[in-house]
Design a protein around this motif. Structure first.
Motif, PDB file in Angstrom:
ATOM      1  N   MET A 147       0.852  -1.167   0.000  1.00 49.96           N
ATOM      2  CA  MET A 147       0.000   0.000   0.000  1.00 49.96           C
ATOM      3  C   MET A 147       0.899   1.232   0.000  1.00 49.96           C
ATOM      4  N   ALA A 148       0.543   2.191  -0.822  1.00 46.81           N
ATOM      5  CA  ALA A 148       1.316   3.423  -0.901  1.00 46.81           C
ATOM      6  C   ALA A 148       1.203   4.177   0.424  1.00 46.81           C
ATOM      7  N   CYS A 149       2.254   4.880   0.776  1.00 42.91           N
ATOM      8  CA  CYS A 149       2.329   5.577   2.066  1.00 42.91           C
ATOM      9  C   CYS A 149       1.196   6.595   2.244  1.00 42.91           C
ATOM     10  N   ASP A 150       0.899   7.367   1.193  1.00 36.60           N
ATOM     11  CA  ASP A 150      -0.174   8.367   1.317  1.00 36.60           C
ATOM     12  C   ASP A 150      -1.538   7.698   1.439  1.00 36.60           C
ATOM     13  N   ASP A 151      -1.741   6.543   0.784  1.00 34.88           N
ATOM     14  CA  ASP A 151      -2.984   5.784   0.935  1.00 34.88           C
ATOM     15  C   ASP A 151      -3.116   5.265   2.361  1.00 34.88           C
ATOM     16  N   ARG A 152      -2.021   4.790   2.907  1.00 33.74           N
ATOM     17  CA  ARG A 152      -2.027   4.274   4.283  1.00 33.74           C
ATOM     18  C   ARG A 152      -2.425   5.386   5.261  1.00 33.74           C
ATOM     19  N   GLU A 153      -1.889   6.553   5.048  1.00 27.76           N
ATOM     20  CA  GLU A 153      -2.200   7.692   5.925  1.00 27.76           C
ATOM     21  C   GLU A 153      -3.678   8.089   5.812  1.00 27.76           C
ATOM     22  N   LYS A 154      -4.210   8.096   4.596  1.00 22.37           N
ATOM     23  CA  LYS A 154      -5.630   8.423   4.402  1.00 22.37           C
ATOM     24  C   LYS A 154      -6.526   7.404   5.098  1.00 22.37           C
ATOM     25  N   ILE A 155      -6.174   6.139   4.972  1.00 20.31           N
ATOM     26  CA  ILE A 155      -6.972   5.086   5.604  1.00 20.31           C
ATOM     27  C   ILE A 155      -6.881   5.197   7.122  1.00 20.31           C
ATOM     28  N   GLN A 156      -5.688   5.472   7.650  1.00 20.51           N
ATOM     29  CA  GLN A 156      -5.532   5.657   9.092  1.00 20.51           C
ATOM     30  C   GLN A 156      -6.405   6.813   9.586  1.00 20.51           C
ATOM     31  N   ASN A 157      -6.412   7.912   8.840  1.00 20.28           N
ATOM     32  CA  ASN A 157      -7.239   9.061   9.220  1.00 20.28           C
ATOM     33  C   ASN A 157      -8.717   8.705   9.218  1.00 20.28           C
ATOM     34  N   ARG A 158      -9.146   7.984   8.200  1.00 17.85           N
ATOM     35  CA  ARG A 158     -10.553   7.561   8.135  1.00 17.85           C
ATOM     36  C   ARG A 158     -10.900   6.660   9.315  1.00 17.85           C
ATOM     37  N   LEU A 159     -10.020   5.714   9.624  1.00 17.78           N
ATOM     38  CA  LEU A 159     -10.271   4.799  10.738  1.00 17.78           C
ATOM     39  C   LEU A 159     -10.306   5.539  12.077  1.00 17.78           C
ATOM     40  N   ASN A 160      -9.465   6.558  12.223  1.00 17.95           N
ATOM     41  CA  ASN A 160      -9.503   7.369  13.446  1.00 17.95           C
ATOM     42  C   ASN A 160     -10.835   8.106  13.573  1.00 17.95           C
ATOM     43  N   ARG A 161     -11.349   8.624  12.462  1.00 20.79           N
ATOM     44  CA  ARG A 161     -12.659   9.290  12.497  1.00 20.79           C
ATOM     45  C   ARG A 161     -13.759   8.294  12.841  1.00 20.79           C
ATOM     46  N   ILE A 162     -13.667   7.093  12.288  1.00 21.61           N
ATOM     47  CA  ILE A 162     -14.656   6.052  12.583  1.00 21.61           C
ATOM     48  C   ILE A 162     -14.594   5.679  14.063  1.00 21.61           C
ATOM     49  N   ALA A 163     -13.398   5.571  14.607  1.00 27.59           N
ATOM     50  CA  ALA A 163     -13.257   5.263  16.034  1.00 27.59           C
ATOM     51  C   ALA A 163     -13.946   6.348  16.869  1.00 27.59           C
ATOM     52  N   GLY A 164     -13.826   7.591  16.446  1.00 23.59           N
ATOM     53  CA  GLY A 164     -14.515   8.679  17.134  1.00 23.59           C
ATOM     54  C   GLY A 164     -16.027   8.545  17.027  1.00 23.59           C
ATOM     55  N   GLN A 165     -16.495   8.130  15.856  1.00 24.58           N
ATOM     56  CA  GLN A 165     -17.933   7.922  15.676  1.00 24.58           C
ATOM     57  C   GLN A 165     -18.439   6.792  16.575  1.00 24.58           C
ATOM     58  N   VAL A 166     -17.660   5.722  16.700  1.00 24.00           N
ATOM     59  CA  VAL A 166     -18.053   4.600  17.557  1.00 24.00           C
ATOM     60  C   VAL A 166     -18.082   5.056  19.015  1.00 24.00           C
ATOM     61  N   ALA A 167     -17.106   5.841  19.414  1.00 29.56           N
ATOM     62  CA  ALA A 167     -17.118   6.381  20.785  1.00 29.56           C
ATOM     63  C   ALA A 167     -18.360   7.236  20.996  1.00 29.56           C
ATOM     64  N   GLY A 168     -18.737   7.998  19.975  1.00 28.01           N
ATOM     65  CA  GLY A 168     -19.954   8.797  20.051  1.00 28.01           C
ATOM     66  C   GLY A 168     -21.194   7.927  20.196  1.00 28.01           C
ATOM     67  N   LEU A 169     -21.211   6.809  19.499  1.00 23.82           N
ATOM     68  CA  LEU A 169     -22.322   5.862  19.624  1.00 23.82           C
ATOM     69  C   LEU A 169     -22.424   5.324  21.052  1.00 23.82           C
ATOM     70  N   GLN A 170     -21.287   4.963  21.620  1.00 25.92           N
ATOM     71  CA  GLN A 170     -21.282   4.457  22.995  1.00 25.92           C
ATOM     72  C   GLN A 170     -21.840   5.502  23.954  1.00 25.92           C
ATOM     73  N   LYS A 171     -21.437   6.733  23.755  1.00 30.65           N
ATOM     74  CA  LYS A 171     -21.915   7.827  24.603  1.00 30.65           C
ATOM     75  C   LYS A 171     -23.422   8.026  24.432  1.00 30.65           C
ATOM     76  N   MET A 172     -23.893   7.923  23.182  1.00 35.55           N
ATOM     77  CA  MET A 172     -25.329   8.069  22.923  1.00 35.55           C
ATOM     78  C   MET A 172     -26.130   7.005  23.661  1.00 35.55           C
ATOM     79  N   VAL A 173     -25.619   5.760  23.657  1.00 38.41           N
ATOM     80  CA  VAL A 173     -26.304   4.670  24.355  1.00 38.41           C
ATOM     81  C   VAL A 173     -26.291   4.928  25.862  1.00 38.41           C
ATOM     82  N   GLN A 174     -25.150   5.329  26.402  1.00 43.89           N
ATOM     83  CA  GLN A 174     -25.040   5.618  27.832  1.00 43.89           C
ATOM     84  C   GLN A 174     -26.001   6.733  28.257  1.00 43.89           C
ATOM     85  N   GLU A 175     -26.171   7.711  27.377  1.00 42.18           N
ATOM     86  CA  GLU A 175     -27.046   8.854  27.679  1.00 42.18           C
ATOM     87  C   GLU A 175     -28.511   8.569  27.382  1.00 42.18           C
TER      88      GLU A 175
END
Length: 97
Positions: free
Chosen positions: A1-29
């Motif tokens: 995988m090209a280095c810039d592609d890897r970085e883009k995918i990592q960034n997307r996965l980090n945003r998704i992790a934030g969305q999942v954390a938001g989901l957990q918070k929504m359920v808790q609330e």
């Protein structure tokens, strides 16, 4: 995988992790179920987009050139074109479930 592609995918996965954390918070609330389901659909869509990017990258760098590309993973370089196509078929089958 090209280095810039890897970085883009990592960034997307980090945003998704934030969305999942938001989901957990929504359920808790005890947020409204429809709001949680809407956010869940957004996470699934984001994961699908990452999957499409990875599938595209794999086909471009590993399958189309039978692992001969400079960006091909060492595992792909050890396989024949027929093996790579079969692997891609199985991978697509799993991804589309």
């Amino acid at each position: 995988m090209a280095c810039d592609d890897r970085e883009k995918i990592q960034n997307r996965l980090n945003r998704i992790a934030g969305q999942v954390a938001g989901l957990q918070k929504m359920v808790q609330e005890d947020r409204y179920c429809v709001d949680i389901l809407t956010q869940l659909a957004a996470v699934r869509s984001a994961l699908d987009a990452v999957g499409v990017q990875l599938l595209t990258d794999h086909m471009t760098h590993c399958v189309a050139n039978a692992g001969a590309s400079d960006h091909a993973h060492p595992s792909a370089k050890k396989k024949s074109q027929e093996q790579l196509v079969e692997e891609m078929r199985l991978t697509l089958s799993r991804f589309l479930r």
